[in-house]
Design a protein around this motif. Structure first.
Motif, mmCIF file in Angstrom:
data_model
loop_
_atom_site.group_PDB
_atom_site.id
_atom_site.type_symbol
_atom_site.label_atom_id
_atom_site.label_comp_id
_atom_site.label_asym_id
_atom_site.label_seq_id
_atom_site.Cartn_x
_atom_site.Cartn_y
_atom_site.Cartn_z
ATOM 1 N N ILE A 1 45.715 26.897 11.570
ATOM 2 C CA ILE A 1 45.619 26.200 12.757
ATOM 3 C C ILE A 1 44.214 25.796 13.204
ATOM 4 O O ILE A 1 44.229 25.364 14.184
ATOM 5 N N ILE A 2 43.783 27.144 12.929
ATOM 6 C CA ILE A 2 42.010 26.295 14.106
ATOM 7 C C ILE A 2 41.110 25.454 13.282
ATOM 8 O O ILE A 2 40.896 24.595 14.041
ATOM 9 N N LEU A 3 41.464 24.821 12.928
ATOM 10 C CA LEU A 3 40.881 24.063 11.209
ATOM 11 C C LEU A 3 41.315 22.979 12.718
ATOM 12 O O LEU A 3 41.068 21.475 12.328
ATOM 13 N N SER A 4 42.989 23.006 12.580
ATOM 14 C CA SER A 4 43.557 21.807 13.302
ATOM 15 C C SER A 4 43.577 21.491 14.518
ATOM 16 O O SER A 4 43.529 20.477 14.880
ATOM 17 N N GLY A 5 43.236 23.215 15.252
ATOM 18 C CA GLY A 5 42.744 22.988 16.769
ATOM 19 C C GLY A 5 42.223 22.215 16.607
ATOM 20 O O GLY A 5 41.952 20.818 17.684
ATOM 21 N N VAL A 6 40.758 22.692 16.212
ATOM 22 C CA VAL A 6 39.399 22.016 15.916
ATOM 23 C C VAL A 6 39.388 19.945 16.081
ATOM 24 O O VAL A 6 39.009 18.741 16.671
ATOM 25 N N TYR A 7 40.677 19.995 15.404
ATOM 26 C CA TYR A 7 40.917 18.392 14.642
ATOM 27 C C TYR A 7 40.891 17.735 15.699
ATOM 28 O O TYR A 7 40.930 17.020 16.160
ATOM 29 N N VAL A 8 42.747 18.316 16.387
ATOM 30 C CA VAL A 8 43.427 17.802 18.167
ATOM 31 C C VAL A 8 42.127 17.530 18.614
ATOM 32 O O VAL A 8 42.142 16.412 19.174
ATOM 33 N N ILE A 9 41.361 17.993 19.227
ATOM 34 C CA ILE A 9 40.514 18.215 20.026
ATOM 35 C C ILE A 9 39.508 16.998 19.810
ATOM 36 O O ILE A 9 38.993 16.359 20.754
ATOM 37 N N SER A 10 39.536 16.821 18.925
ATOM 38 C CA SER A 10 37.844 16.120 18.697
ATOM 39 C C SER A 10 38.161 14.717 18.196
ATOM 40 O O SER A 10 37.920 13.316 18.792
ATOM 41 N N PHE A 11 39.169 14.972 18.146
ATOM 42 C CA PHE A 11 39.926 13.374 18.104
ATOM 43 C C PHE A 11 40.997 12.618 19.423
ATOM 44 O O PHE A 11 42.291 11.930 19.206
ATOM 45 N N GLU A 12 41.197 13.182 20.236
ATOM 46 C CA GLU A 12 41.937 13.535 21.617
ATOM 47 C C GLU A 12 41.631 12.377 22.168
ATOM 48 O O GLU A 12 42.959 11.941 22.361
ATOM 49 N N ARG A 13 40.204 11.817 22.659
ATOM 50 C CA ARG A 13 39.984 11.038 22.816
ATOM 51 C C ARG A 13 40.738 9.153 22.396
ATOM 52 O O ARG A 13 40.847 8.048 23.380
ATOM 53 N N ARG A 14 40.145 9.402 20.700
ATOM 54 C CA ARG A 14 41.022 8.200 19.970
ATOM 55 C C ARG A 14 42.175 7.773 20.374
ATOM 56 O O ARG A 14 42.562 7.293 20.621
ATOM 57 N N TRP A 15 42.931 8.915 20.494
ATOM 58 C CA TRP A 15 44.369 9.170 19.952
ATOM 59 C C TRP A 15 44.818 7.844 21.350
ATOM 60 O O TRP A 15 45.711 7.374 21.659
ATOM 61 N N ALA A 16 44.012 9.283 23.035
ATOM 62 C CA ALA A 16 44.803 8.237 24.022
ATOM 63 C C ALA A 16 44.371 6.537 24.136
ATOM 64 O O ALA A 16 45.268 5.964 25.011
ATOM 65 N N LYS A 17 43.647 6.339 23.613
ATOM 66 C CA LYS A 17 43.424 4.591 23.393
ATOM 67 C C LYS A 17 44.706 3.887 22.907
ATOM 68 O O LYS A 17 44.856 2.951 22.942
ATOM 69 N N THR A 18 44.681 4.775 21.863
ATOM 70 C CA THR A 18 45.475 3.778 21.092
ATOM 71 C C THR A 18 47.278 4.414 21.518
ATOM 72 O O THR A 18 47.898 3.890 21.403
ATOM 73 N N LEU A 19 47.312 5.296 22.303
ATOM 74 C CA LEU A 19 48.565 5.579 22.814
ATOM 75 C C LEU A 19 49.307 4.748 23.977
ATOM 76 O O LEU A 19 50.526 3.911 23.278
ATOM 77 N N GLU A 20 48.194 3.581 24.585
ATOM 78 C CA GLU A 20 48.779 2.567 25.884
ATOM 79 C C GLU A 20 49.918 1.346 24.318
ATOM 80 O O GLU A 20 51.044 1.247 24.910
ATOM 81 N N ALA A 21 48.939 1.002 23.520
ATOM 82 C CA ALA A 21 49.336 0.179 22.531
ATOM 83 C C ALA A 21 50.713 0.488 22.077
ATOM 84 O O ALA A 21 51.677 -0.418 21.379
ATOM 85 N N GLU A 22 50.576 1.866 21.359
ATOM 86 C CA GLU A 22 51.926 2.332 20.529
ATOM 87 C C GLU A 22 52.707 2.323 21.439
ATOM 88 O O GLU A 22 54.451 2.134 21.139
ATOM 89 N N VAL A 23 52.880 2.771 22.095
ATOM 90 C CA VAL A 23 54.261 1.961 23.762
ATOM 91 C C VAL A 23 54.291 1.190 23.419
ATOM 92 O O VAL A 23 55.629 1.059 23.424
ATOM 93 N N MET A 24 53.809 0.351 23.816
ATOM 94 C CA MET A 24 54.677 -1.211 24.067
ATOM 95 C C MET A 24 54.766 -1.834 22.666
ATOM 96 O O MET A 24 55.827 -2.038 22.710
ATOM 97 N N ASN A 25 54.720 -0.967 21.416
ATOM 98 C CA ASN A 25 55.027 -1.591 20.167
ATOM 99 C C ASN A 25 56.595 -0.718 20.188
ATOM 100 O O ASN A 25 57.239 -1.060 19.757
ATOM 101 N N LYS A 26 56.380 0.695 19.905
ATOM 102 C CA LYS A 26 57.866 1.510 20.611
ATOM 103 C C LYS A 26 58.279 0.387 21.251
ATOM 104 O O LYS A 26 60.286 0.676 21.141
ATOM 105 N N THR A 27 58.349 0.154 22.281
ATOM 106 C CA THR A 27 59.462 -0.635 23.183
ATOM 107 C C THR A 27 60.005 -2.410 22.611
ATOM 108 O O THR A 27 60.995 -1.893 23.022
#
Length: 770
Positions: free
Chosen positions: A368-394
């Motif tokens: 869980i600790i490693l997973s938390g570190v991983y989530v935080i480190s890749f948080e910004r990259r995930w945010a950039k791809t979120l919009e594109a993913e929403v469009m694809n889901k639409t």
């Protein structure tokens, strides 16, 4: 309005195109709360893990108690097994004492036969721990003895002063059994813990030499029993866990058996304290005094100072059970069996479970600790791809809506073609929809029946019953499954129905969906099967009762046959006749046991017997019947056949059943062929019974081995012969097959041939020839 239209009302929860645009803004706003959410979730997970760790420690104690109790229950089963063995041995000794006391050889002290009669009983009892059989004559000066030396002897002495001799001379003790206290100081058997069983002997039996019994007291017959040997025989195969063992005490608290040999014969309350005076044995002493010596069974624990050579203070688990000895002068006398094992065996198992649990929790926390570190480190990259993913889901949702419309059409077709009655009703019982099967059942069209109420299609009572189900669905919002009768017109049906609540977006029930199946024919079949089952069960109970009642006269026949055989010259014709009576009485006893044990799983046997010899014995019994029924017997018995697996009495019963069935099939006479042969490839011996009777009709051939099936008239057959025979043969891994030609099929070739196949007995099997 079809059922699919009703289901579309539930489809309101499926997002449409307008909802897609709203979700775009929702995902954008949600991004700004991601960081806070990650931190909060991480803290919650850590708190939950700490809580789980605390619960794990708390539950460890409960797990230990559960495992210890389960282990003790298993020990209790072992203790009960041991008590059953001891009770069985003591009952066997008691019965043999009573049976020997009935023998004229003993009552009249016949010089020629008293020794052989005692020796025969001693041979049957020495494995049970009987050390000596002794008959003291009425004056108390002479004793007739048989023991392990194998040679009968006469001993002179003063026996009148013994407690058992005085007891036997009291008239009120006639036909009773005396049981002595256990002693380790017997004059002739020093070092052994022995017990004496005795009974007064009266001259009451008759034979050729004594046709008129005197009825006087002839003496006292007694058995000397090695109690430790008897106990060890019952517990020798018992082992609890890896190192657990058994000990036994009598009603005074004296050890009858203990792995520590110096404990045997000693007071259990004193010998422990003498060996380890620094340890308190109060708990085990309380268990012995308050529970074991009072004939109770149960489980518990106590502190001991040793185990299997290890000298140390330790905690032991104990399970105990009483041995009730309902013998003669001691009606409430009892021993107690204890099965014990050290607590460390159970704790070792629990400890390994704890270690694995703690390791697993540690790994989970680390992941869980490693997973938390991983989530935080890749948080910004995930945010950039979120919009594109929403469009694809639409775009995907648009395609899904189109596919949903096609799927809905398929579903409608599926529901309309279903063979169940599918419908929906409102709260007042008015039909909102109905599939084609339901409309056909009510002999109408869906569009004509929709809008009608339950009362329009069902009788008043049936409509009221179904409305109670529908009201329950609307009131509780829960689905129900029921089986009930309904009346339509003047005809009654049985339905099994599911009533499902249909809810809108707010969770309110707006309709009830019903799926019903007509099970009228199945219900009738179930009722018929239930009637036949109850009838068969009643017949089985009656048969078992009759079988139990037959045991008593058969036992009398066997007992008196045995007494007659002792008095008749072995070479005489009468001796052969009495032997035949005894043998057939034993067969009757086995038949009764087979009926009583018909439903039990047969145990395998390693006995072996001679097929030809058993056939000859059965044929000798029915030879006279062959003449009266005008039946010609043809025997083709192969020579040098090997022994087969099986008990001779059981196999004679099987052979007798097939021969008597052949008699029944040839009411006007015929030819019965009995043959044996070796089936070398199958390593089996085959026995053939061929008759020229009327054969078996086609409609009966699949039922002839069923219990209670018979084609005979009422009172002429039970229907158990072939089923019992089949059970006996399969018990010894054999098989029964048959070939038949019915009279209506071919009058020239009519008849039936039954083939019994039995496996050849392995070398070393015990041979049963009587």
């Amino acid at each position: 309005m079809g059922l699919s239209d009703i289901l579309l009302l539930e489809g309101k929860i499926i997002p449409g195109l307008s909802m897609v645009n709203e979700e775009k803004g929702y995902f954008k706003n949600k991004y700004y709360n991601i960081r806070k959410a990650v931190v909060v979730v991480g803290i919650l997970i850590m708190v939950l893990l700490m809580g789980a760790l605390y619960l794990g420690i708390t539950s460890a104690r409960q797990m230990k108690e559960i495992i210890c109790e389960d282990f003790n229950q298993q020990q209790l089963v072992l203790a009960k097994y041991a008590t059953n063995g001891m009770q069985g041995s003591l009952n066997f000794i008691r019965n043999e004492l009573s049976l020997l006391n009935l023998s004229p050889s003993i009552q009249y002290l016949e010089e020629v036969s008293w020794g052989s009669r005692m020796n025969r009983t001693f041979s049957a009892l020495k494995d049970e721990g009987v050390l000596e059989i002794r008959l003291i004559e009425d004056k108390g000066k002479t004793a007739y003895v048989v023991d392990g030396r194998g040679v009968p002897r006469v001993v002179q002495g003063h026996f009148r002063d013994t407690e058992h001799f005085k007891w036997a001379n009291l008239k009120e003790n006639k036909n009773r059994i005396y049981v002595s206290e256990l002693t380790g100081e017997h004059v002739e058997y020093p070092g052994k813990l022995v017990m004496i069983l005795a009974t007064p002997t009266y001259e009451e039996s008759v034979d050729a030499a004594y046709p008129v019994p005197t009825g006087r007291l002839a003496g006292v017959l007694l058995f000397t029993v090695d109690v430790t040997h008897l106990v060890k025989k019952a517990i020798k195969d018992i082992k609890s866990g890896k190192t657990g063992y058994v000990w036994v005490i009598d009603g005074r608290g004296v050890f009858l058996y203990h792995p520590q040999r110096d404990f045997i014969g000693e007071d259990a309350f004193k010998v422990r304290a003498a060996k380890k005076p620094k340890i308190s044995f109060a708990r085990i002493n309380m268990i012995q005094k308050e529970r074991m010596l009072k004939g109770e069974e149960g489980t518990g624990w106590y502190i001991s100072g040793w185990h299997r050579g290890i000298e140390a203070e330790m905690k032991k688990l104990i399970a105990y059970a009483p041995v009730h000895l309902n013998l003669g002068s001691r009606p409430k006398w009892s021993w107690a069996v204890a099965v014990v094992a050290p607590m460390s065996e159970v704790e070792g198992t629990i400890h390994s479970v704890y270690i694995r649990q703690f390791y697993l929790q540690g790994v989970i926390i680390f992941v869980i600790i490693l997973s938390g570190v991983y989530v935080i480190s890749f948080e910004r990259r995930w945010a950039k791809t979120l919009e594109a993913e929403v469009m694809n889901k639409t775009e995907d949702l648009k395609k899904s809506l189109e596919e949903l419309k096609k799927s809905q059409e398929k579903y409608k077709t599926l529901v309309e073609s279903a063979e169940d009655l599918i419908f929906s009703v409102d709260e007042n019982g008015n039909f909102l929809s109905m599939n084609r099967c339901a409309a056909n059942f009510f002999k109408g069209r869906p569009e004509d029946l929709i809008g009608k109420s339950m009362c329009d299609l069902f009788s008043a009572k049936s409509a009221e019953l179904q409305m109670s189900f529908i009201s329950q669905v609307f009131n509780t919002g829960r689905n129900i499954n029921v089986k009930y009768p309904v009346e339509i017109g003047k005809r009654e049906y049985w339905f099994t129905s599911n009533f499902v609540a249909l809810k809108d977006e707010s969770g309110e029930v707006f309709a009830a969906l019903g799926i019903s199946r007509d099970i009228t024919e199945r219900k009738k079949l179930e009722e018929e099967q239930m009637y036949n089952t109850e009838k068969l069960a009643s017949l089985g109970k009656l048969t078992a009762g009759v079988a139990h009642e037959l045991n008593n006269p058969v036992a009398v026949i066997i007992g008196f046959s045995d007494l007659l055989l002792e008095k008749i010259d072995p070479g005489s014709k009468i001796h052969e006749i009495v032997e035949a009576i005894e043998r057939q009485a034993l067969n009757c006893k086995r038949i009764v046991e087979s009926i009583l044990g018909f439903a039990r799983y047969p145990e395998t046997s390693e006995y072996s017997t001679d097929v030809n010899l058993n056939l000859e014995r059965v044929i000798s019994v029915v030879e006279n019947v062959l003449v009266t029924k005008k039946i010609t017997l043809v025997k083709n018995l192969a020579e040098d056949l090997p022994k087969v697996r099986g008990d001779s009495g059981h196999l004679q019963q099987v052979f007798m059943n097939f021969i008597t069935n052949a008699f029944g099939a040839m009411e006007e006479g015929g030819v019965l062929t009995v043959a044996t042969r070796r089936n070398i490839p199958g390593n089996k011996v085959e026995i053939l019974f061929k008759d020229t009777g009327q054969g078996i009709k086609r409609e009966y051939r699949d039922k002839i081995f069923d219990a209670f099936f018979t084609t005979k008239r009422v009172g002429e057959g039970t229907g158990l012969g072939l089923s019992v025979s089949y059970g006996i043969v399969t018990k010894y891994d054999g098989d029964i097959t048959f070939e038949t030609v019915a009279e209506e099929e071919d009058r020239e070739r009519k008849g039936t041939t039954f083939t019994v196949s039995l496996p050849v007995a392995p070398s070393g099997s015990k041979q049963i020839s009587d």
